[in-house]
Every structure is written in C-alpha cells, then in structure tokens.
Scaffold this motif. Structure first.
Motif, mmCIF file in Angstrom:
data_model
loop_
_atom_site.group_PDB
_atom_site.id
_atom_site.type_symbol
_atom_site.label_atom_id
_atom_site.label_comp_id
_atom_site.label_asym_id
_atom_site.label_seq_id
_atom_site.Cartn_x
_atom_site.Cartn_y
_atom_site.Cartn_z
ATOM 1 N N LYS A 21 3.874 -2.440 -7.133
ATOM 2 C CA LYS A 21 3.331 -3.339 -6.102
ATOM 3 C C LYS A 21 4.403 -3.812 -5.127
ATOM 4 O O LYS A 21 4.238 -3.725 -3.915
ATOM 5 N N LYS A 23 5.039 -6.688 -4.182
ATOM 6 C CA LYS A 23 4.472 -7.672 -3.261
ATOM 7 C C LYS A 23 5.440 -8.815 -2.997
ATOM 8 O O LYS A 23 5.576 -9.283 -1.865
ATOM 9 N N GLY A 48 4.495 -0.771 -2.851
ATOM 10 C CA GLY A 48 3.359 -1.226 -2.054
ATOM 11 C C GLY A 48 2.062 -0.580 -2.482
ATOM 12 O O GLY A 48 1.084 -0.551 -1.729
ATOM 13 N N THR A 59 -3.558 0.674 -2.006
ATOM 14 C CA THR A 59 -2.375 0.061 -1.398
ATOM 15 C C THR A 59 -2.460 -1.454 -1.460
ATOM 16 O O THR A 59 -3.524 -2.048 -1.298
ATOM 17 N N THR A 60 -1.312 -2.059 -1.715
ATOM 18 C CA THR A 60 -1.202 -3.523 -1.680
ATOM 19 C C THR A 60 -0.332 -3.969 -0.512
ATOM 20 O O THR A 60 -0.386 -5.119 -0.090
ATOM 21 N N GLY A 61 0.454 -3.014 0.008
ATOM 22 C CA GLY A 61 1.289 -3.304 1.160
ATOM 23 C C GLY A 61 2.550 -4.082 0.820
ATOM 24 O O GLY A 61 2.729 -4.574 -0.287
ATOM 25 N N GLN A 63 5.204 -7.168 2.261
ATOM 26 C CA GLN A 63 5.216 -8.321 3.163
ATOM 27 C C GLN A 63 6.237 -8.166 4.277
ATOM 28 O O GLN A 63 5.979 -8.546 5.425
ATOM 29 N N GLU A 65 8.716 -5.086 5.188
ATOM 30 C CA GLU A 65 9.266 -3.778 4.848
ATOM 31 C C GLU A 65 10.743 -3.661 5.225
ATOM 32 O O GLU A 65 11.546 -3.114 4.468
ATOM 33 N N GLU A 96 2.670 3.923 7.376
ATOM 34 C CA GLU A 96 1.565 2.987 7.624
ATOM 35 C C GLU A 96 0.282 3.688 7.227
ATOM 36 O O GLU A 96 -0.053 4.760 7.739
ATOM 37 N N ASP A 99 -5.401 1.661 6.145
ATOM 38 C CA ASP A 99 -5.843 0.267 6.088
ATOM 39 C C ASP A 99 -4.828 -0.687 6.715
ATOM 40 O O ASP A 99 -4.981 -1.914 6.635
ATOM 41 N N ASN A 101 -1.730 -1.165 5.798
ATOM 42 C CA ASN A 101 -0.651 -1.530 4.874
ATOM 43 C C ASN A 101 0.531 -0.582 5.003
ATOM 44 O O ASN A 101 0.363 0.624 5.261
#
Length: 506
Positions: A21, A23, A48, A59-61, A63, A65, A96, A99, A101
């Motif tokens: 993740k 995150k 991510g 995907t969680t992406g 915050q 990068e 990218e 969505d 993310n």
C-alpha cells in the motif's frame, strides 16, 4: 523480471511480484522484499497497490509520490539500512492509473554473486532474506555463509589446508589418476614429476605462505583424500549413489562415501558411479563405419552431468551429493545453487564453476566442459534421442540444484495428443506467443517443450489447472506449478481465480 503495466489486471502476487500500500510512506517490509528478490531471481515491488481477497489487485495510490521516491533513494543508498544499492534510475518508474492514482514500480534485479548477500539494518546474518511462495524469509546462517563463499573471486576449492600434508592423501587414488592422465595425454611434460610437484601442477597441492611447506588444497583433499579426513575439513561431506531398478527391492545397488570399504573421495566416486550409470541404460550404440562405438553422445552427456554435479557442489552445505538411478531416470542432486543463474546455464556460453581446481583435474583426464556448453549439449542430446526434456530445478533453504534425465520417449508423456502433434504445433505456438503476447524471439526460444504443450492444451481447451498440467506432463504437482509460474512470468498465460478455483488462460 519484465513488468508490463498494461497487463496490470492479469497479474497476481507470486515469488517474483509483491504489492504494498505505502499509503503512509515507505513500508518497513519493503527492504526485506528488496533483499529477498536480490538474493534470489529478482522481482518487482509495486507501491500504491493492495491485494483483494480473491488475489486481484486494486490501486490505493500514493499521497506524495515525489517525496516517497526521494525517501526511497535516500534509504537505499544509506549503508546503515541497506548493504548495497544495485538499482539504477531506470529501475524505478511511476505510473498514473486510469482511476488517477499514482503507483511506483521498483524493478529489483538478481544480484551478482559478487554482491550477495544483500542485507538490511547492518546485520548480515539477521538481515539477509530470500523469497519463496509464502513471501520473504530470513536466510539461515548456512545460506549466508554459502553466498559469502560464492562472493569470492577465488575458487572455493583453492584453499590451502595448512593442517594437512601430502601424506594424508590416498596414494592409490593418486596413482590411478596419474595413469589416466598418462593414457589421455601420453608424453605430457608433467609425466615424470614426483607426486608432490605433480599435485602442485594440477592444483591438488600448494605451498603455504605461513610455513613454506606443501599442503593439500581443498580440491586435492576432496579428490584424493580419505573420507575420514575429508569430513574433518568438510563436516557435511557426503556422497550417495542409490540405484532402484527393481521396485520390489529397496536398493538394487548403493554406494556411500562413509561406508569405510573404499576411499570415499570424489575421484573414486566419479569412476565407480559413472560405470554404474551407463550400465543397463537402454542407450543405442553408434557406428563408425562398421565398427561399434560404445562411447556415444549419451554416455558423454551422462559423464558431463556427473562432472557438472561434483564441480558445482558447495561441500560446506548439508545433505550432500545424491545420485539416483531408476529404471527410466537418473537424478543428480548437489548442494549449492546455480552460480550463473538457471536461464544463463540453459543458454550456455558462460562457465562459472564453484570448484575450478576440481574441474581442471577432470579436464586433464578428458572429463568436463569448460566452455559453459555442457548443459545445453545434454539438452541437445536428449532431444536428438527423442526423450523427455531434462529438468533443472533450484531449491533454497538449503541451496540445492537438481538435474533429472529421463529415458522416457516423448510419445509416452502425451495424454491428450501425440508427441508428433505437439511438435507440429510448437513452431506455430511460438509464433502466436510472439504475435499475441508481444513475447520476444529470445523469450520464445526459452520456452520449453513442456510449456509449449501447456500452451497448445489451453488453445484447445480454453484453460488449464495445475492438476491438468500434472496429468498432461506426467510430473509432480510442484514441477507443474513451477512450469506454469514460469509461463506467467513470461507473459504468455495469466492466472484467474484464487485458491482451489485457480486456472490459467492465454
């Protein structure tokens, strides 16, 4: 390992891919995975991304990068955290997703043997990891020591054994070796040397810088020593030949280095076992004009396989060398992984023996291949004979290399179609792989006949399970799983479903 973001939805976690993740920043487990991938076959870490219950990804992406990327490079170049950075800028990419993310993809190559072990937190024994299907695991002390031995530019068997003298070596073994050398290279310049000088020239002995005296090298002790002396230097040393030609009898023949009724050294083991391996194997003889030639390419391949097994053994690792002869197979097992890597070994062209001096001694009597073409030649011989393709496996924990030679005809392993049909479709399957799945010519050539059978099966049936592959190839589940996993890594097939519902499609 090549990773294609366009195929994101088809990927699943395995022993070459890990998602995290990230995150709240770089996860601490990232560095364990970096170590494990580098110490095994390499792999891809994706930040991510998380895994669903069915094994699929979402995907969680990330915050920030840019901040995460900087933190990654700062940490990987910090020697207190990571022993060595083996990445370049091109190994870290950001994408990218549809969505919106952002994900960060880190390509971790397999570390060169001179770089291993890759470890973390300044702790070479507690911070070295390797990878299996369950995830990252701590390397054992023996695994770490094995990597350190391989790291050296000096051959493992060149060590001078200061506590031993030439008198500790088996005189009968040395005499037999010299007779073979004399027969193979009559009139050689070393022929008239005394034993001490002769052993120095072939790499079995060397002068110590400490006391100025001549002592056996590790190679000399292994080749010409007595088992009871060898195990004092190599506690795990063990040679085992097992023959089971009659299933009603546990062993139809057995030879062990520890039996006490022979020297137990490598030289005597090689020639005793080589004669047993060729005996009773259904090998067609060749003709040179009207004269029968008993030493065929098959005999040479078996000899090469046995020599390769001994030359690449790490004699400090447990479980020893095991040679198993059954009615239709010969299996060679040796402690130690493949130093050049499995892919390079199958391609040939690069020789990196673990025991250079032992290889030299075998070469001097006409045994062994120094050009790195030994294993490809074995595969070519087996293909020429129409036998099932040899199988090469690597195991970790402890390190072990296994080569299986089968004398079963290709036609006997086909279940749903004949061998001739498989061969007819092989070229078409390779071409289709290249066209549909964007597989390179080089990758297509690396696909084995077994993989092409699986490909053809899926073409005809739409899908395949591990159980189907077991029956199709007539192999054990672990081997079927390994073959299919390699095809997933090549991007030829993909996994769908999870757990018992798992199947594979094109």
């Amino acid at each position: 390992m090549y990773f294609d973001m366009k195929k994101f939805d088809s990927y699943r976690e395995d022993n070459r891919i890990e998602v995290k993740k990230a995150k709240g920043g770089l996860p601490s487990s990232l560095w364990e995975t970096y170590s494990s991938f580098a110490n095994c076959y390499g792999g891809v870490i994706i930040l991510g991304v998380s895994e669903s219950g069915d094994g699929s990804w979402y995907t969680t992406g990330l915050q920030d990068e840019a901040r995460l990327r900087k933190e990654f490079w700062d940490t990987i170049n910090n020697k207190n955290k990571v022993s060595q950075n083996i990445l370049t800028d091109k190994d870290v990419e950001s994408f990218e997703m549809d969505d919106g993310n952002i994900v960060l993809v880190i390509h971790v190559p397999k570390a060169d043997r001179s770089q291993k072990p890759i470890y973390i937190n300044g702790d070479i024994f507690g911070g070295s990891y390797r990878r299996n299907w369950e995830g990252d695991y701590h390397c054992t002390r023996e695994e770490v020591l094995g990597m350190l031995r391989d790291e050296s530019q000096n051959s493992m068997d060149s060590k001078i054994l200061e506590d031993w003298s030439i008198s500790n070596l088996n005189k009968d073994s040395i005499k037999s070796y010299r007779n073979l050398h004399r027969s193979w290279r009559p009139g050689h310049v070393w022929e008239m040397l005394e034993d001490e000088e002769y052993l120095k020239n072939i790499g079995a002995a060397a002068e110590s810088k400490i006391d100025g005296k001549i002592h056996p090298t590790a190679a000399g002790m292994l080749m010409f020593g007595n088992e009871y002396d060898i195990v004092r230097e190599f506690p795990h040393y063990f040679l085992d030949y097992r023959e089971v030609l009659d299933p009603t009898i546990r062993w139809t023949d057995r030879l062990q280095s520890s039996s006490g009724d022979w020297s137990g050294n490598l030289f005597d083991f090689f020639f005793r076992v080589n004669s047993k391996l060729a005996k009773d194997v259904k090998i067609p003889f060749a003709l040179d004009g009207a004269i029968r030639v008993d030493d065929t390419s098959v005999h040479k391949s078996i000899r090469e396989a046995l020599a390769n097994c001994l030359v690449n053994t790490d004699f400090y690792l447990p479980r020893g060398v095991v040679i198993k002869k059954n009615a239709d197979t010969i299996i060679f097992e040796n402690p130690g992984n493949i130093r050049t890597g499995k892919t390079q070994m199958l391609r040939g062209g690069i020789s990196d023996p673990r025991n250079e001096s032992i290889l030299k001694m075998l070469n001097l009597i006409g045994i062994g291949e120094r050009a790195g073409s030994g294993v490809p030649d074995i595969f070519a011989t087996w293909k020429q004979q129409g036998w099932k393709e040899p199988i090469v496996e690597e195991q970790y924990g402890p390190d072990r290399t296994i080569l299986t030679l089968s004398f079963v005809s290709n036609s006997e392993k086909a279940i749903n179609e004949s061998a001739s049909k498989v061969q007819e479709s092989a070229g078409k399957a390779q071409e289709k792989c290249r066209q549909i799945h964007d597989v390179t010519d080089e990758t297509a050539k690396l696909m084995s006949e077994q993989q092409l059978q699986i490909y053809t099966y899926i073409q005809q049936n739409g899908q395949i399970t591990i159980s189907d592959a077991e029956k199709l190839l007539q192999v054990k589940r672990r081997r079927a799983n390994s073959i299919i996993s390699e095809m997933v890594e090549l991007g030829v097939i993909k996994r769908v479903g999870a757990s018992r519902a798992t199947k594979y499609i094109l």
